[in-house]
Design a protein around this motif. Structure first.
Motif, PDB file in Angstrom:
ATOM      1  N   ARG A 176     -27.694 -14.451   2.958  1.00 53.80           N
ATOM      2  CA  ARG A 176     -28.358 -14.394   1.659  1.00 53.80           C
ATOM      3  C   ARG A 176     -28.949 -15.752   1.276  1.00 53.80           C
ATOM      4  N   ASN A 198     -32.572 -17.398   1.915  1.00 54.65           N
ATOM      5  CA  ASN A 198     -33.737 -17.186   1.053  1.00 54.65           C
ATOM      6  C   ASN A 198     -34.050 -18.423   0.219  1.00 54.65           C
ATOM      7  N   ILE A 237     -35.812  -7.375   0.302  1.00 53.91           N
ATOM      8  CA  ILE A 237     -35.837  -8.828   0.493  1.00 53.91           C
ATOM      9  C   ILE A 237     -37.253  -9.282   0.837  1.00 53.91           C
ATOM     10  N   SER A 238     -37.535 -10.565   0.611  1.00 53.11           N
ATOM     11  CA  SER A 238     -38.898 -11.092   0.800  1.00 53.11           C
ATOM     12  C   SER A 238     -39.239 -11.207   2.281  1.00 53.11           C
ATOM     13  N   HIS A 290     -37.877 -14.302   3.806  1.00 47.14           N
ATOM     14  CA  HIS A 290     -36.458 -14.162   4.099  1.00 47.14           C
ATOM     15  C   HIS A 290     -36.254 -13.362   5.381  1.00 47.14           C
ATOM     16  N   LYS A 291     -37.048 -12.286   5.533  1.00 46.74           N
ATOM     17  CA  LYS A 291     -36.956 -11.485   6.752  1.00 46.74           C
ATOM     18  C   LYS A 291     -37.352 -12.337   7.968  1.00 46.74           C
ATOM     19  N   ARG A 349     -36.941 -15.428   8.490  1.00 45.63           N
ATOM     20  CA  ARG A 349     -35.810 -16.263   8.894  1.00 45.63           C
ATOM     21  C   ARG A 349     -34.697 -15.433   9.520  1.00 45.63           C
TER      22      ARG A 349
END
Length: 1320
Positions: free
Chosen positions: A94, A97, A136-137, A140-141, A143
């Motif tokens: 988490r 992000n 999720i953004s 973020h995905k 990464r």
């Protein structure tokens, strides 16, 4: 995970520490960004359930309160630990992000560490995170995809559940468009690539489905296929073959898409789309070129193939990877369509844009840039054709090479063209080399290709090494040597020279590195990804330095040079393996010699390293035929032997090791030549005791890839020092090889390097000490040493070189003497040193002198000088002149003192004969037309002077100064300069020997006997002249009886020469044979004395001369009692006003004194005493002839009176001038004739009335000296009138022009005052 039970205790310890960290800090920091580093990946797990039950050590973090945990059941404890770790992993996922780079790095690092310990736990957590957080953004995905790729890659295996789940996740996101653009798609695609490590067939099935839909595939699918195709580590060898087969099947199934206009346009657009973000070609585009080539390969229609290839070639050629991709497509197409590909390339190469690009040196428009490097594309295409077509390419090689050479020669030269040409040639030559049928073909373009390669090497920068160009070019040349037809010798020689110069002449490595660092943007600097080999990197075009990826590296200059040097060594070895003969070895090594002799230390070091490597290769691998003689092995041994003393230790080591390997080759060859199957090595001498470094054999223990095993030991020879090994090696050399070694050492003497000069001198001395006796062509060797000796400035080296001559003289004196004579006119200091070295040993000095005498007697007359006798074919007379000059110089050398004394009779006759010979050469004659061209070689006027100086030197250096004095004081040397007066000069010399008397008369007489029988007229003439004078010496009868002397003269009467006959008749008239003539001659003396008083000066002079001849003819009989009368009458003319009569009177008086010396009556001695002052004062006579006769008569009188220091007296009379000489003569007279003091003083006083100023001055000086040193005696002799006369005289001398006289007169006046006072 079966292997994790052993890590339980360590895991708990980590858990305690980590729990504490997490409880104290809610943040997790610092992680490296390199999440995709494959080196850090571990193997995966199977399932989460098995992980919980079987692997409790996967709990990374746990509570530190172990006492409370012990109360909980074990399974429950494991569940809690698993849940705790999953929660931590979930929290870290988490936190990805966030935006803090430092914190993100730390999180990624933590997750990776956790994945290495418990990959299934992390996979499950990631899966759950995606399921629980669908919104999720994208960043973020992005990464998370990187983390997922790493975890899957670190797993040993991937459970099918995870495989399907994550494959679905990757496929859903691969084609998704986001604000991250292609980076997001690539991250998702990389997850799919990671899955391929565990199940590539499932992924391949999905990819095939997507490609064969009929719609041009999305770039992400092409990206994955490109990664699978390019990354070798993804597959095993078997899997790679299966993937290639799968890819080929997909291409076959895609052939019909070529006929779909939309699909084809999409393909062409994807291939030609410029990539403005990355200069490097993305994987999807690289794959498309491969895929396109496979599709065209599978296409059956030649028209379709040609159309597509033409369309592809007409696209832009501006970017390097574009050109490489196009060429790869063309090469793959050629596998099945070689004819059509050739036709398309030929048509394209002759098209207008290509022709224009060949002559466009400065492109001005974008269109120009598009076509500028099209020729490079064509070159690469030809190379790819050769690689892909394999066995089918051989008939096309010459055609391909001709086109490649054409584009190389006529395209605008730049780095792109160079690299493309070289890459294409490497591919072509590699393809040929891998083809077993290549040896059955002859490739006619190989000579032309070699010319291009030489141009390529010559254009390389001389002071930098940044690329693989040199290395690759040398590899190509090595490959060409294996093809037919073999290169001719001239071409091969040029290739060798160019390659050696290009590599060995590079600056030192630190200089190379500095030159590279001087560039802000080093051009062509070699850089490649770490995963690539240098061979793969040969066609790699890097971006600018600022955009190098982190996994790229610069090749260190040291590494690049080592690789280039290894390539050069391999090329040299290839030359030998392709033609394993001794002649080829010599050919190769001869090109290294100039570098072995380089003045630059680093060039020598490199050259000797290459040479040693080649010799080690041949020693370990028995390629050469042992039965074949090694050509010029001595030269190589000589050069290596010199380098064994190089100041550079690396050069020393390589040279010594090279000598060891060369020795082994030699011993093998000698053993084979002797038909010995097994060599029993001789016990070598012990190593030197001076601490010489033991030789290292390097990597000799390594097993070489040899066709047969070496059978010779490799230890003993490597333990010797350089001096010992040279000594040992020369024992096994043939005469020719030994001569080569010696000549190499002689050439080394002329080097400008001090170490090389000394090393060459040492080696030369060693070789001659051991084998000097068997050498041939020693004459040339002596000449060469003379030439080199001029440049030797090291004393020890000079001494060694001269010692070599001494050693050679033991067995080769005649050859060396003949050789040295060639450079002994004139005799410079270096030649003189060689002559001295030649006679340094007593036996050698005698032999040298005898040989010189033999050459002195070689007296042929030049062409046209004499009408009789054979004409010489060569200018042998020059050596005779050189022998004369040499003998002149050697008489003063310490080494030849004793031999010259022993050979005095022979030398005397030889030099006298030589003077006659020189006069013969100088006879006036009409020049013939053919003689005009030889004018420069004719004997110079100095030649006679040289021979005469040799004679003078012989007399003075051997202690015959009395003979020398007789001729010197008479000025008789000039008699030897003309043929008319020559007999008189020889006669005077012989007469002087008789009158001295000379102790060598016996020996000379013995030497005269064979000379009277000589074939040469000049020798007989000289002999009879001397013999006639010796007849007046009683010593002659100790050698010959009177009868034998008569017989010899009688024989000479019948001599062919009129001169000899006349001289023989004169000898027969000697008083020795007619004693009655003595009384007759004595009776004539008194009548002759009356003639002294004639008025005619010439008559008086002739009469006095006649009396001198009578005295000479009387010989040992002498004038008897009439000597006093002759003396008195002769003395009366000493002060005659007529110059001729004064001179004749003094000459006659001297002859009378000489005739009476040893048997003179006391009355004659009185006359002699009374003549000393007049003779002394006439030394200042105005007439030179009177001065000469006065000197000679004075000297003869001193001999009769037996004065001390006769040699000093002679030297003073002959050469001294000034007041000091006068004072010495006065002191001799006054100290050795004290009884006649008053007479001498009275005579001096009388000469104060002389009309001649010089005599009057000399008399005053005489009296002045007497007053100074004997004042009391003078006061008893002089009267008042004499004192007044002296006062008046010295007063006048105070006005003399000479300062010394004025000063002397002033002092004498003061002495006279004291003298006058004493008398009063």
């Amino acid at each position: 995970m079966d292997g994790q039970h052993s890590e339980k205790q360590r895991s708990h310890a980590m858990a305690d520490r980590t729990t504490s960290d997490v409880s104290q800090s809610p943040r997790i920091s610092s992680i490296s960004e390199s999440t995709r580093d494959p080196s850090c990946r571990k193997a995966p797990q199977t399932s989460a359930h098995r992980d919980r039950l079987m692997h409790p050590t996967t709990i990374l973090l746990c509570k530190s309160n172990s006492s409370q945990a012990a109360l909980v059941p074990q399974e429950h404890k494991m569940f809690l630990e698993k849940a705790y770790n999953a929660a931590i992993c979930f929290k870290m996922l988490r936190d990805l992000n966030g935006s803090d780079p430092v914190r993100l790095k730390h999180i990624v690092k933590k997750i990776k560490n956790m994945a290495h310990k418990a990959p299934n736990l992390v996979l499950e957590t990631i899966h759950d995170y995606f399921v629980d957080n669908p919104e999720i953004s994208n960043r973020h995905k992005f990464r998370l995809f990187h983390i997922l790729e790493t975890v899957i890659g670190a797993s040993d295996s991937l459970e099918q559940t995870w495989e399907k789940a994550f494959m679905k996740l990757a496929l859903e996101n691969m084609t998704k468009s986001t604000e991250l653009e292609e980076a997001y798609q690539d991250a998702a695609s990389n997850v799919l690539v990671a899955i391929c490590r565990h199940s590539w067939r499932a992924v391949a099935q999905h990819l095939e489905t997507e490609v064969l839909t009929g719609v041009f595939p999305h770039r992400s699918f092409l990206y994955v296929m490109g990664i699978l195709t390019s990354k070798q580590e993804l597959f095993s060898q078997q899997e790679k073959v299966c993937w290639e087969e799968q890819l080929t099947k997909i291409a076959v199934k895609s052939v019909h898409f070529l006929h779909m206009d939309g699909w084809s346009k999409e393909l062409l657009w994807a291939l030609t789309k410029p990539d403005l973000i990355y200069q490097e070609q993305p994987p999807e585009k690289a794959f498309l070129f491969v895929f396109y080539g496979l599709i065209l390969q599978a296409e059956e229609s030649s028209t379709t193939v040609r159309t597509h290839l033409r369309t592809l070639l007409e696209t832009s050629h501006q970017w390097p990877k574009q050109r490489e991709g196009i060429s790869l497509t063309v090469g793959l197409t050629a596998v099945r369509h070689l004819d059509h590909v050739w036709a398309v390339l030929e048509q394209f190469g002759r098209s207008t844009p290509i022709k224009c690009s060949l002559h466009s040196f400065s492109p001005k428009t974008s269109e120009d840039l598009r076509w500028r490097w099209a020729s490079s594309t064509i070159l690469l295409a030809y190379g790819q054709m050769a690689v892909k077509a394999k066995a089918h390419i051989l008939p096309w090689v010459d055609n391909i090479l001709s086109r490649m050479i054409f584009f190389f020669r006529y395209s605008s030269w730049d780095e792109t063209l160079k690299q493309s040409f070289l890459t294409a040639i490497l591919m072509l030559v590699g393809a040929i080399s891998r083809n077993r049928g290549a040896q059955s073909y002859e490739f006619s373009q190989i000579p032309e290709l070699s010319e291009c390669l030489m141009v390529l090497m010559e254009k390389e920068p001389k002071d930098s090494l940044c690329t693989l160009t040199r290395q690759q070019t040398i590899h190509v040349i090595s490959s060409l040597c294996k093809l037919r037809p073999p290169l001719d010798t001239e071409k091969k020689s040029r290739l060798l020279s160019v390659c050696l110069r290009s590599v060995l002449a590079l600056p030192l490595l630190d200089v190379l590195e500095k030159h590279t660092c001087l560039f802000l943007e080093p051009p062509n600097i070699q850089v490649w990804p770490k995963a690539l080999s240098p061979t793969q990197a040969s066609t790699f075009h890097p971006p600018t330095r600022a955009r190098w990826p982190p996994d790229w590296c610069i090749v260190p200059t040291q590494t690049l040079y080592n690789q280039t040097s290894e390539a050069l060594d391999q090329m040299l070895q290839t030359f030998i393996t392709q033609n394993p003969t001794a002649a080829e070895l010599h050919f190769v090594l001869s090109h290294l010699y100039v570098w072995l002799a380089s003045e630059k230390a680093h060039e020598r070091r490199r050259a000797v390293s290459s040479c040693m490597g080649l010799l080690r290769f041949l020693s370990d691998n028995l390629y050469l035929d042992p039965k074949e003689d090694f050509k010029r092995i001595g030269q190589l041994m000589g050069m290596l032997g010199i380098l064994c003393q190089d100041p550079d230790r690396a050069t020393q080591h390589s040279s010594q090791e090279g000598l060891g390997h060369l020795y082994q080759l030699l011993m093998r060859q000698r053993a084979e030549a002797s038909q010995v199957k097994e060599l029993v090595p001789k016990q070598l001498s012990q190593a030197s005791k001076d601490g010489t470094l033991l030789w290292s054999s390097g990597d000799q223990k390594a097993t070489p890839p040899a066709p047969q095993e070496a059978v010779f030991p490799k230890d003993q020879i490597f333990q010797l020092g350089s001096h010992q090994v040279i000594k040992e090696v020369t024992k096994h050399l043939t005469l020719v090889e030994l001569t080569d070694l010696i000549w190499t050492a002689v050439e080394g003497l002329g080097s400008t390097s001090p170490f090389r000069v000394q090393a060459a001198a040492n080696m030369l001395l060693t070789a001659v000490q051991e084998h000097g006796a068997k050498l041939e062509t020693v004459a040339n060797l002596g000449r060469a040493i003379h030439l080199q000796l001029r440049s030797v400035r090291i004393p020890q080296a000079q001494e060694d070189a001269l010692h070599v001559i001494t050693l050679l003289a033991r067995n080769h004196t005649p050859e060396l003497v003949a050789a040295f004579l060639d450079f002994s006119i004139p005799l410079d200091s270096h030649a003189f040193q060689l002559w001295r070295a030649l006679g340094a040993e007593q036996r050698g000095s005698r032999l040298v002198l005898a040989t010189l005498l033999a050459w002195l007697q070689e007296r042929p007359l030049p062409l046209g000088t004499s009408s009789s006798g054979p004409q010489p074919k060569e200018k042998t007379y020059l050596r005779s002149l050189a022998a004369t000059n040499t003998l002149h110089k050697l008489q003063s050398a310490r080494e030849f003192k004793k031999p010259v004394q022993e050979a005095y009779p022979q030398l005397l006759l030889a030099l006298l004969t030589q003077i006659h010979y020189i006069l013969e050469l100088r006879l006036p004659e009409e020049p013939q037309p053919e003689q005009i061209a030889q004018e420069a070689a004719a004997p110079s006027p100095q030649s006679c002077s040289m021979s005469l100086e040799a004679l003078r030197s012989l007399l003075s250096s051997t202690g015959h100064y009395q003979d020398f004095a007789h001729l010197e004081l008479q000025g008789a040397w000039d008699l030897f300069t003309t043929m008319d007066t020559y007999p008189q000069g020889v006669g005077l010399l012989a007469r002087a020997m008789v009158q001295s008397p000379c102790r060598q008369i016996k020996a000379v007489t013995r030497q005269l006997l064979p000379s009277l029988q000589s074939q040469e007229e000049r020798e007989r003439k000289v002999a009879i002249l001397i013999f006639n004078e010796f007849l007046y010496s009683p010593t002659l009868l100790e050698v010959l009886s009177e009868q034998e002397a008569l017989i010899m003269l009688a024989q000479s009467i019948r001599d062919p020469s009129p001169e000899v006959r006349v001289l023989s008749l004169q000898g027969l008239g000697n008083i020795l044979f007619q004693p009655e003539k003595g009384s007759l001659l004595r009776e004539q003396l008194l009548p002759f004395l009356n003639g002294f008083f004639q008025n005619s000066e010439p008559v008086v002079v002739r009469v006095m001369g006649t009396v001198s001849n009578v005295l000479h003819c009387l010989g040992a009989y002498g004038p008897g009692a009439q000597s006093l009368t002759v003396a008195v009458n002769t003395r009366s003319f000493f002060d005659d006003e007529r110059d001729g009569i004064r001179a004749a009177a003094m000459a006659l008086f001297g002859d009378l004194v000489a005739a009476m010396t040893g048997r003179e009556p006391s009355s004659l001695r009185t006359q002699v005493h009374q003549s000393m002052v007049p003779l002394l004062l006439h030394l200042k006579d105005r007439c030179p002839a009177v001065v000469t006769q006065a000197k000679f008569a004075f000297y003869r009188c001193s001999v009769l009176l037996q004065w001390h220091l006769p040699h000093t007296l002679f030297c003073t009379l002959a050469w001294e001038r000034g007041l000091s000489a006068r004072h010495f003569l006065w002191s001799c007279l006054m100290t050795q004739s004290q009884e006649e003091f008053s007479i001498h003083l009275s005579q001096a006083l009388s000469y104060l009335h002389s009309h001649h100023h010089h005599i009057r001055t000399w008399a005053a000086l005489f009296i002045g000296y007497t007053i100074c040193y004997h004042p009391q005696a003078v006061s008893q002799v002089v009267n008042g009138a004499d004192v007044k006369l002296l006062f008046c005289t010295f007063e006048n001398f105070k006005k003399d022009l000479e300062p010394g006289i004025r000063e002397f007169a002033t002092r004498q006046l003061s002495f006279l005052g004291e003298l006058a006072a004493r008398q009063k």
